[in-house]
Design a protein around this motif. Structure first.
Motif, PDB file in Angstrom:
ATOM      1  N   LEU A 158       8.623  -4.048  -4.808  1.00 32.08           N
ATOM      2  CA  LEU A 158       8.229  -2.675  -4.453  1.00 32.08           C
ATOM      3  C   LEU A 158       6.887  -2.327  -5.090  1.00 32.08           C
ATOM      4  O   LEU A 158       5.995  -1.775  -4.436  1.00 32.08           O
ATOM      5  N   GLU A 159       6.758  -2.688  -6.373  1.00 33.98           N
ATOM      6  CA  GLU A 159       5.504  -2.362  -7.076  1.00 33.98           C
ATOM      7  C   GLU A 159       4.323  -3.117  -6.476  1.00 33.98           C
ATOM      8  O   GLU A 159       3.201  -2.615  -6.462  1.00 33.98           O
ATOM      9  N   ALA A 160       4.587  -4.305  -5.972  1.00 33.94           N
ATOM     10  CA  ALA A 160       3.487  -5.091  -5.409  1.00 33.94           C
ATOM     11  C   ALA A 160       3.059  -4.566  -4.040  1.00 33.94           C
ATOM     12  O   ALA A 160       1.876  -4.614  -3.692  1.00 33.94           O
ATOM     13  N   GLN A 161       4.023  -4.078  -3.260  1.00 36.72           N
ATOM     14  CA  GLN A 161       3.682  -3.736  -1.870  1.00 36.72           C
ATOM     15  C   GLN A 161       3.472  -2.261  -1.573  1.00 36.72           C
ATOM     16  O   GLN A 161       2.869  -1.918  -0.560  1.00 36.72           O
ATOM     17  N   ALA A 162       3.958  -1.386  -2.438  1.00 35.97           N
ATOM     18  CA  ALA A 162       3.843   0.044  -2.141  1.00 35.97           C
ATOM     19  C   ALA A 162       2.408   0.596  -2.221  1.00 35.97           C
ATOM     20  O   ALA A 162       2.052   1.467  -1.417  1.00 35.97           O
TER      21      ALA A 162
END
Ligand code: PLP
Length: 392
Positions: A158-162
């Motif tokens: 999530l942190e990589a893609q948001a």
């Protein structure tokens, strides 16, 4: 004349997702005996009391234009339901009644995204998600979850893609996988939505069908009510798919703006349908509990019938009305397996690929037939998979 780029963008991919379902339907209409375990539509009809309430409302004169945002009493009843589930103070002004959960999803995308914005969706997904994002002129970005992690996203993913996305669309209990997100996952989703200042659209149409664990709405987490749009529907919970009744629950200012969409699209949900929904809610929990219990029983029967099936990896669903089967040991794709199963066994299931790349090599079985027929279909699917794995 050229159709708009918007309609061209949404027309292409949707057709393929439902190709097998459409073929099975044509075979059935031509008189063939097909076991239909494809789309999420119940194999029994809406409770008689709800149908009677609808007819009574129509006879009583509720046949004209209704309230654009929903009948005040229905909005109040839905607000009470959302408040009971989330603990967040919720009033009628937080609810927009829509023509089903799909129209609620459409309204949420239209209100939360500008053309060109990116929206994060989690694969596998309910097949309308990418097209609904595109319908708003925005661009879907897929996060791939894996079956080894129960199809839940990780905080790192999530942190990589948001970053750079304006909106995130999540769904728990999840269609097609039956995942019910853990508290840890829901907290990660909420943390990332806050950190990246995103709208969070939380599709909770299966919230009443939890077989294991507990449903946690991200709207109930600190600081989330102002940025979360919950999608609800009576299609699955109250056996009302054809009534087309759902809702969005969100911040009052946003709901006010979204009411304008009703003016330019549906002009509101028919009054007699809204009265039927109100009646169903006023009957209490019985309809919803009975529906959930039926799917839980079928889930358990299907899992038992598949015990010892060595070419199929089981992914016991924690919620919803489907069962995912991992058939990668057969060496086939979900699509080729489902096509062959339909041709040879006359059993129709959905190929995993219909729900995005992350479900490739899987099948989604809707638990939409009676116990004995379901058990028989499961045994035949297991035997078919064993045969194919042996030949691979
Ligand atoms: N969201 C999910 C996850 C679904 O599975 C469905 C229907 O299958 C919908 C939304 C739309 O439901 P409806 O438009 O029937 O209320």
């Amino acid at each position: 004349m050229r159709p708009s780029r918007r309609i061209s963008a949404i027309a292409a991919p949707a057709g393929d997702s439902w190709a097998l379902y459409s073929r099975a339907r044509r075979m059935k209409e031509a008189g063939e005996k097909i076991v239909t375990l494809t789309i999420g539509d119940h194999d029994w009809t809406t409770p008689e009391t709800v149908i009677a309430a609808m007819a009574e409302a129509a006879r009583a004169g509720h046949t004209g234009y209704s309230h654009m945002a929903g009948l005040p009493e229905l909005r109040a009843a839905l607000a009470r339901r959302e408040q009971a589930r989330s603990g967040v103070p919720t009033g009628p002004g937080n609810i927009l009644v829509t023509t089903g959960g799909q129209a609620a999803l459409f309204a949420a995308m239209m209100a939360g995204l500008d053309p060109g914005d990116r929206a994060l969706i989690l694969s596998p997904y309910y097949p309308t998600y990418p097209e609904t994002v595109r319908a708003a002129g925005a661009v879907p970005e897929e996060l791939q979850t894996v079956s080894e992690n129960g199809f839940e996203p990780t905080r790192a993913q999530l942190e990589a893609q948001a970053p750079g996305c304006r909106l995130m669309l999540v769904n728990s209990p999840h269609n097609p996988t039956g995942a019910v997100y853990s508290r840890e996952t829901v907290e990660a989703i909420a943390d990332v939505a806050r950190a990246e200042d995103m709208w969070l659209v939380s599709d909770e149409v299966y919230a009443g069908q939890v077989h294991e664990g507990a449903h946690l709405s991200p709207r109930s987490l600190p600081g989330m009510a102002g940025r979360t749009l919950v999608i609800g529907s009576m299609s699955k919970s109250h056996v009302m798919t054809g009534f087309r009744i759902g809702w969005v629950c969100g911040p009052e200012e946003m709901i006010d703006r979204m009411e304008e969409l009703s003016v330019t699209t549906t002009y509101g949900v028919p009054g007699f349908i809204q009265h039927a929904a109100l009646h169903a809610l006023r009957e209490g929990d019985a309809i919803e509990a009975e529906t959930a219990a039926r799917y839980r029983r079928r889930r358990d029967l299907a899992l038992k019938a598949l015990e010892g099936a060595n070419a199929i990896r089981l992914l016991p669903p924690k919620g919803g009305m489907y069962l995912m089967l991992d058939i990668r040991a057969t060496g086939m794709t979900g699509k080729t397996f489902a096509e062959a199963l339909l041709d040879q066994e006359r059993i129709a299931v959905m190929p995993g690929e219909s729900f995005g790349e992350a479900a490739a090599g899987h099948l989604r079985v809707a638990l939409t037939c009676e116990d004995a027929a379901l058990e028989d279909a499961m045994r035949r699917i297991a035997a078919f998979a064993a045969q194919r794995a042996a030949a691979a």
